[in-house]
Design a protein around this motif. Structure first.
Motif, PDB file in Angstrom:
ATOM      1  N   ALA A  37       0.791  -1.132   0.017  1.00 23.96           N
ATOM      2  CA  ALA A  37       0.024  -0.171  -0.003  1.00 23.96           C
ATOM      3  C   ALA A  37       0.554   1.412  -0.094  1.00 23.96           C
ATOM      4  CB  ALA A  37      -0.972   0.061   1.342  1.00 23.96           C
ATOM      5  N   LYS A  38       2.229   1.194   0.789  1.00 24.29           N
ATOM      6  CA  LYS A  38       2.942   2.343   0.741  1.00 24.29           C
ATOM      7  C   LYS A  38       3.427   2.524  -0.551  1.00 24.29           C
ATOM      8  CE  LYS A  38       3.969   1.984   5.709  1.00 24.29           C
ATOM      9  NZ  LYS A  38       4.855   2.037   6.951  1.00 24.29           N
ATOM     10  N   ALA A  39       3.881   1.531  -1.063  1.00 24.11           N
ATOM     11  CA  ALA A  39       4.553   1.500  -2.583  1.00 24.11           C
ATOM     12  C   ALA A  39       3.670   2.074  -3.584  1.00 24.11           C
ATOM     13  CB  ALA A  39       5.033   0.342  -2.814  1.00 24.11           C
ATOM     14  N   LEU A  40       2.285   2.096  -3.464  1.00 17.87           N
ATOM     15  CA  LEU A  40       1.418   2.524  -4.540  1.00 17.87           C
ATOM     16  C   LEU A  40       1.667   4.086  -4.920  1.00 17.87           C
ATOM     17  CD1 LEU A  40      -2.057   1.248  -3.376  1.00 17.87           C
ATOM     18  CD2 LEU A  40      -0.454   0.296  -5.041  1.00 17.87           C
ATOM     19  N   VAL A  41       1.846   4.326  -6.195  1.00 21.35           N
ATOM     20  CA  VAL A  41       2.050   5.648  -6.463  1.00 21.35           C
ATOM     21  C   VAL A  41       0.844   6.554  -6.343  1.00 21.35           C
ATOM     22  CG1 VAL A  41       2.727   7.192  -8.639  1.00 21.35           C
ATOM     23  CG2 VAL A  41       3.741   5.013  -8.351  1.00 21.35           C
ATOM     24  N   GLN A  42       1.036   7.604  -5.723  1.00 26.46           N
ATOM     25  CA  GLN A  42      -0.225   8.374  -5.391  1.00 26.46           C
ATOM     26  C   GLN A  42       0.166   9.838  -5.851  1.00 26.46           C
ATOM     27  OE1 GLN A  42      -0.306   8.761  -1.081  1.00 26.46           O
ATOM     28  NE2 GLN A  42      -1.213   6.628  -0.640  1.00 26.46           N
ATOM     29  N   GLU A  43       1.216  10.102  -6.368  1.00 20.30           N
ATOM     30  CA  GLU A  43       1.359  11.451  -6.836  1.00 20.30           C
ATOM     31  C   GLU A  43       0.647  11.587  -8.144  1.00 20.30           C
ATOM     32  OE1 GLU A  43       2.083  14.112  -4.896  1.00 20.30           O
ATOM     33  OE2 GLU A  43       2.333  12.442  -3.440  1.00 20.30           O
ATOM     34  N   VAL A  44       0.326  12.909  -8.820  1.00 20.81           N
ATOM     35  CA  VAL A  44       0.062  13.031 -10.213  1.00 20.81           C
ATOM     36  C   VAL A  44       1.102  13.909 -10.794  1.00 20.81           C
ATOM     37  CG1 VAL A  44      -2.388  12.598  -9.798  1.00 20.81           C
ATOM     38  CG2 VAL A  44      -1.804  14.928  -9.528  1.00 20.81           C
ATOM     39  N   LEU A  45       1.281  13.831 -12.184  1.00 17.42           N
ATOM     40  CA  LEU A  45       2.024  14.853 -12.789  1.00 17.42           C
ATOM     41  C   LEU A  45       1.819  16.284 -12.557  1.00 17.42           C
ATOM     42  CD1 LEU A  45       4.415  14.530 -14.921  1.00 17.42           C
ATOM     43  CD2 LEU A  45       2.731  14.713 -16.718  1.00 17.42           C
ATOM     44  N   THR A  46       2.685  17.153 -12.181  1.00 18.41           N
ATOM     45  CA  THR A  46       2.473  18.571 -11.875  1.00 18.41           C
ATOM     46  C   THR A  46       3.115  19.174 -13.187  1.00 18.41           C
ATOM     47  OG1 THR A  46       4.731  18.919 -11.069  1.00 18.41           O
ATOM     48  CG2 THR A  46       3.280  18.066  -9.592  1.00 18.41           C
ATOM     49  N   THR A  75       3.124  -0.541 -13.267  1.00 20.52           N
ATOM     50  CA  THR A  75       3.268   0.510 -11.925  1.00 20.52           C
ATOM     51  C   THR A  75       1.808   0.270 -11.006  1.00 20.52           C
ATOM     52  OG1 THR A  75       4.674   2.059 -13.289  1.00 20.52           O
ATOM     53  CG2 THR A  75       3.905   2.715 -10.853  1.00 20.52           C
ATOM     54  N   ALA A  76       2.162   0.095  -9.750  1.00 19.28           N
ATOM     55  CA  ALA A  76       1.127   0.198  -8.969  1.00 19.28           C
ATOM     56  C   ALA A  76       0.590   1.413  -8.514  1.00 19.28           C
ATOM     57  CB  ALA A  76       1.710  -0.785  -7.702  1.00 19.28           C
ATOM     58  N   ARG A  77      -0.587   1.791  -8.730  1.00 21.45           N
ATOM     59  CA  ARG A  77      -1.027   3.253  -8.323  1.00 21.45           C
ATOM     60  C   ARG A  77      -2.325   3.026  -7.314  1.00 21.45           C
ATOM     61  NH1 ARG A  77       0.645   3.389 -13.975  1.00 21.45           N
ATOM     62  NH2 ARG A  77       2.196   5.320 -14.081  1.00 21.45           N
ATOM     63  N   ASP A  78      -2.391   3.963  -6.775  1.00 22.06           N
ATOM     64  CA  ASP A  78      -3.376   4.447  -5.761  1.00 22.06           C
ATOM     65  C   ASP A  78      -4.335   5.339  -6.604  1.00 22.06           C
ATOM     66  OD1 ASP A  78      -5.226   5.253  -4.110  1.00 22.06           O
ATOM     67  OD2 ASP A  78      -4.050   5.332  -2.238  1.00 22.06           O
ATOM     68  N   HIS A  79      -5.200   4.526  -7.340  1.00 25.29           N
ATOM     69  CA  HIS A  79      -5.923   5.716  -8.457  1.00 25.29           C
ATOM     70  C   HIS A  79      -6.818   6.653  -7.555  1.00 25.29           C
ATOM     71  CE1 HIS A  79      -5.126   2.283 -11.221  1.00 25.29           C
ATOM     72  NE2 HIS A  79      -4.773   3.548 -11.877  1.00 25.29           N
ATOM     73  N   GLU A 107      -4.174   3.589 -21.480  1.00 26.15           N
ATOM     74  CA  GLU A 107      -3.570   3.971 -20.315  1.00 26.15           C
ATOM     75  C   GLU A 107      -2.537   2.988 -19.924  1.00 26.15           C
ATOM     76  OE1 GLU A 107      -7.073   7.116 -20.125  1.00 26.15           O
ATOM     77  OE2 GLU A 107      -6.758   4.897 -20.594  1.00 26.15           O
ATOM     78  N   ASP A 108      -2.924   1.566 -19.950  1.00 28.54           N
ATOM     79  CA  ASP A 108      -2.418   0.405 -19.464  1.00 28.54           C
ATOM     80  C   ASP A 108      -1.176   0.208 -20.572  1.00 28.54           C
ATOM     81  OD1 ASP A 108      -3.825   0.100 -17.145  1.00 28.54           O
ATOM     82  OD2 ASP A 108      -4.935  -1.528 -17.814  1.00 28.54           O
ATOM     83  N   VAL A 109      -1.438   0.328 -21.889  1.00 32.80           N
ATOM     84  CA  VAL A 109      -0.644  -0.040 -23.010  1.00 32.80           C
ATOM     85  C   VAL A 109       0.756   0.822 -22.974  1.00 32.80           C
ATOM     86  CG1 VAL A 109      -0.034   0.332 -25.447  1.00 32.80           C
ATOM     87  CG2 VAL A 109      -2.273  -0.690 -24.458  1.00 32.80           C
ATOM     88  N   PHE A 110       0.613   2.068 -22.093  1.00 25.57           N
ATOM     89  CA  PHE A 110       1.988   2.766 -21.875  1.00 25.57           C
ATOM     90  C   PHE A 110       2.157   3.105 -20.507  1.00 25.57           C
ATOM     91  CE2 PHE A 110       0.020   4.387 -25.922  1.00 25.57           C
ATOM     92  CZ  PHE A 110       1.361   3.741 -26.957  1.00 25.57           C
ATOM     93  N   ASP A 111       1.457   2.432 -19.437  1.00 25.82           N
ATOM     94  CA  ASP A 111       1.566   2.306 -18.046  1.00 25.82           C
ATOM     95  C   ASP A 111       1.562   3.769 -17.621  1.00 25.82           C
ATOM     96  OD1 ASP A 111       2.051   1.677 -15.735  1.00 25.82           O
ATOM     97  OD2 ASP A 111       4.231   1.329 -15.792  1.00 25.82           O
ATOM     98  N   ARG A 112       0.481   4.485 -17.892  1.00 26.10           N
ATOM     99  CA  ARG A 112       0.372   5.678 -17.486  1.00 26.10           C
ATOM    100  C   ARG A 112      -0.791   5.824 -16.393  1.00 26.10           C
ATOM    101  NH1 ARG A 112       4.254   8.024 -17.769  1.00 26.10           N
ATOM    102  NH2 ARG A 112       5.020   6.051 -18.109  1.00 26.10           N
ATOM    103  N   GLY A 113      -0.732   6.865 -15.436  1.00 28.46           N
ATOM    104  CA  GLY A 113      -1.935   6.926 -14.358  1.00 28.46           C
ATOM    105  C   GLY A 113      -2.858   8.220 -14.877  1.00 28.46           C
ATOM    106  N   ILE A 114      -3.853   8.406 -14.003  1.00 22.06           N
ATOM    107  CA  ILE A 114      -4.792   9.445 -13.880  1.00 22.06           C
ATOM    108  C   ILE A 114      -3.967  10.721 -13.800  1.00 22.06           C
ATOM    109  CG2 ILE A 114      -6.530  10.683 -12.506  1.00 22.06           C
ATOM    110  CD1 ILE A 114      -7.168   7.903 -11.531  1.00 22.06           C
ATOM    111  N   GLY A 115      -4.211  11.666 -14.909  1.00 25.55           N
ATOM    112  CA  GLY A 115      -3.711  12.993 -15.179  1.00 25.55           C
ATOM    113  C   GLY A 115      -2.487  12.812 -16.058  1.00 25.55           C
ATOM    114  N   ASP A 116      -2.133  11.723 -16.619  1.00 26.41           N
ATOM    115  CA  ASP A 116      -0.973  11.791 -17.361  1.00 26.41           C
ATOM    116  C   ASP A 116      -1.208  12.071 -18.788  1.00 26.41           C
ATOM    117  OD1 ASP A 116       0.955  11.214 -15.591  1.00 26.41           O
ATOM    118  OD2 ASP A 116       0.862   8.967 -15.770  1.00 26.41           O
ATOM    119  N   ILE A 117      -2.164  11.529 -19.474  1.00 24.32           N
ATOM    120  CA  ILE A 117      -2.532  11.582 -20.776  1.00 24.32           C
ATOM    121  C   ILE A 117      -3.829  12.028 -21.298  1.00 24.32           C
ATOM    122  CG2 ILE A 117      -0.623  10.200 -21.745  1.00 24.32           C
ATOM    123  CD1 ILE A 117      -2.662   7.908 -21.896  1.00 24.32           C
TER     124      ILE A 117
END
Length: 247
Positions: A37-46, A75-79, A107-117
């Motif tokens: 849970a701690k390893a989940l990516v929480q940040e979004v692109l600034t 990448t494991a992400r906290d959506h 989004e999965d094809v390029f391993d992108r998260g919310i706010g990336d593309i």
């Protein structure tokens, strides 16, 4: 009659400890879950992070992300956290124009998260006024630095255009793809039964879409000429998940 119990201090302590403490296997599983849970990516692109990127660097991140997708190493992400953190603003690095096809999870094809593309979809990944306006918003207004036109193998819209299908509004839609069919020089069977020909038309359609973007959007053409953005194409392999870039 009063019952009496013999309490042995050491034994009682051991019993209580065993009851209150989980088994070693349970402890390991709990710790693992907490660490994950701690390893989940929480940040979004600034904005600062996005603005520091070049178009070529973004293309490279797409290639690396696609490799992770192919290797089932997303990448494991906290959506939920990303949703909250992007609620008041977004700074996507790229605009991807994809086909409507459900088998292409962009989004999965390029391993992108919310706010990336930004992702635009239409059967056959062609452009019209609405999609061009969306791209202009994504790049000129919102600051994205890459436009990727993403086609894919076995595309139903491309096959329909190859066979010149006539059906309701699909007929008008396919006129946007037909030029890609006509542009392919091919001596063999020019029907949808010929997978080789369909693959050539798919690639031709991606390249034709890129050409139409440049012809019909002076804004995007100027941005590309000035090095502010890049407009590139790619084809998604349905069998492997690999995206081949057509730069």
């Amino acid at each position: 009659m009063t019952k009496k119990f013999l309490i042995i201090p050491g034994l009682a302590l051991a019993f209580l400890t065993a009851c209150n403490n989980p088994k070693p296997s349970e402890t390991s599983a709990n710790e693992s879950a907490v660490n994950q849970a701690k390893a989940l990516v929480q940040e979004v692109l600034t904005k600062e992070q996005r603005d520091a990127l070049t178009p070529d660097e973004i293309i490279q991140t797409f290639k690396e992300g696609n490799e992770r997708f192919v290797n089932n190493d997303l990448t494991a992400r906290d959506h939920s956290a990303q949703v909250r953190k992007s609620a008041t603003g977004q700074f996507p690095k790229a605009v991807v124009l994809s086909c409507l096809d459900s088998r292409v999870p962009v989004e999965d094809v390029f391993d992108r998260g919310i706010g990336d593309i930004f992702v635009g979809r239409v059967a056959g990944n062609f452009v019209n006024e609405d999609l061009l306006g969306s791209m202009e918003f994504g790049c000129k207004v919102a600051g994205s630095k890459l436009i990727l036109v993403l086609g894919h193998e076995h595309c139903g819209a491309v096959k329909a255009a190859v066979d010149d299908v006539k059906l309701g509004n699909i007929t008008a839609m396919l006129t946007k793809i037909r030029p890609a069919v006509d542009n392919v020089v091919y001596e063999g069977d020019r029907t949808s039964k010929n997978e080789e020909f369909v693959a050539k038309v798919c690639e031709s359609n991606v390249l034709n879409t890129i050409e139409q973007i440049r012809l019909k959007s002076p804004i995007l053409k100027e941005m590309e000429d000035n090095g502010q953005i890049k407009i590139v194409g790619g084809v998604y392999n349905m069998d492997t998940g690999i995206v081949t870039f057509l730069e």
